[in-house]
Design an enzyme around this catalytic site. Structure first.
Site, PDB file in Angstrom:
ATOM      1  N   CYS A  95       0.836  -1.192   0.000  1.00  0.00           N
ATOM      2  CA  CYS A  95       0.000   0.000   0.000  1.00  0.00           C
ATOM      3  C   CYS A  95       0.876   1.249   0.000  1.00  0.00           C
ATOM      4  CB  CYS A  95      -0.899  -0.015   1.233  1.00  0.00           C
ATOM      5  SG  CYS A  95      -1.952   1.444   1.361  1.00  0.00           S
ATOM      6  N   CYS A 111       0.387   3.025   3.645  1.00  0.00           N
ATOM      7  CA  CYS A 111       0.844   2.494   4.943  1.00  0.00           C
ATOM      8  C   CYS A 111       1.827   1.337   4.837  1.00  0.00           C
ATOM      9  CB  CYS A 111      -0.358   2.074   5.784  1.00  0.00           C
ATOM     10  SG  CYS A 111      -1.241   0.643   5.109  1.00  0.00           S
ATOM     11  N   CYS A 114      -7.436  -0.866   1.371  1.00  0.00           N
ATOM     12  CA  CYS A 114      -6.444  -1.366   2.317  1.00  0.00           C
ATOM     13  C   CYS A 114      -7.101  -1.440   3.697  1.00  0.00           C
ATOM     14  CB  CYS A 114      -5.242  -0.429   2.354  1.00  0.00           C
ATOM     15  SG  CYS A 114      -4.027  -0.855   3.624  1.00  0.00           S
ATOM     16  N   CYS A 133      -5.229   1.330   6.291  1.00  0.00           N
ATOM     17  CA  CYS A 133      -5.338   2.794   6.174  1.00  0.00           C
ATOM     18  C   CYS A 133      -6.547   3.256   5.363  1.00  0.00           C
ATOM     19  CB  CYS A 133      -4.059   3.395   5.609  1.00  0.00           C
ATOM     20  SG  CYS A 133      -3.807   3.092   3.841  1.00  0.00           S
ATOM     21  N   CYS A 159      -8.604  -5.590  -9.980  1.00  0.00           N
ATOM     22  CA  CYS A 159      -8.155  -4.564 -10.919  1.00  0.00           C
ATOM     23  C   CYS A 159      -7.761  -3.333 -10.089  1.00  0.00           C
ATOM     24  CB  CYS A 159      -9.290  -4.253 -11.883  1.00  0.00           C
ATOM     25  SG  CYS A 159      -8.824  -3.184 -13.246  1.00  0.00           S
TER      26      CYS A 159
END
Length: 167
Positions: free
Chosen positions: A83, A86, A132, A135, A155
């Site tokens: 991510c 984070c 995510c 976060c 995707c």
């Protein structure tokens, strides 16, 4: 004033952060197990300072990058996709495939604990958005037209990810 009443009046940053179960992975992609960690919560100004304008639009405003323009849509290197907000491990390159859509596509996340799926009815469509878990960064959408073994196509927007070569 009771402690409960005092909690209500504390600034948001002084409050105990919500926690979430996240599966950690080492540089080789080996699971280090699931542990409870604090959610990453930042102000709008902090996110804007950390992210590019496009990454901010995608991850914090549920935007998207144009097809065939973002990073990683045509990447074939071996490693992990984390991510951008984070650093949580989200996808392994071993599950990446060429979907022909112009966005990085995967048939599975590295761990279901690290992503959250929820209904997205924007633009008059019914889709499943992916974020995510740590976060709340918007990552993209998951569709049911992917390859075996899952039949899923995660995707993702490349600007929501950070690639780290397998160590």
């Amino acid at each position: 004033m009771s402690s409960a009443a005092a909690f209500v009046f504390l600034p948001w940053r002084a409050r105990a952060a919500e926690s979430v179960d996240i599966e950690a992975f080492d540089a080789a992609g080996k699971s280090l197990g699931v542990s409870r960690v604090a959610k990453v919560v930042k102000t709008d100004a902090e996110w804007r300072a950390q992210l590019s304008a496009l990454a901010y639009d995608v991850t914090r405003q549920d935007g998207t990058e144009r097809a065939f323009t973002g990073p990683y849509w045509d990447a074939h290197d071996d490693g992990l996709f984390r991510c951008v907000g984070c650093d949580t491990a989200l996808f392994d390159s071993k599950t990446k495939y060429d979907s022909g859509t112009g966005w990085p596509s995967f048939y599975a996340p590295i761990s279901k604990a690290n992503v959250v799926e929820h209904a997205d009815t924007s633009f008059g469509m019914r889709r499943v958005a992916v974020s995510c878990a740590r976060c709340d960064a918007h990552l993209g959408h998951v569709f049911t037209d992917g390859p075996k073994p899952t039949g899923l196509r995660y995707c993702m927007d490349g600007v929501a990810l950070r690639f780290v070569p397998r160590g």
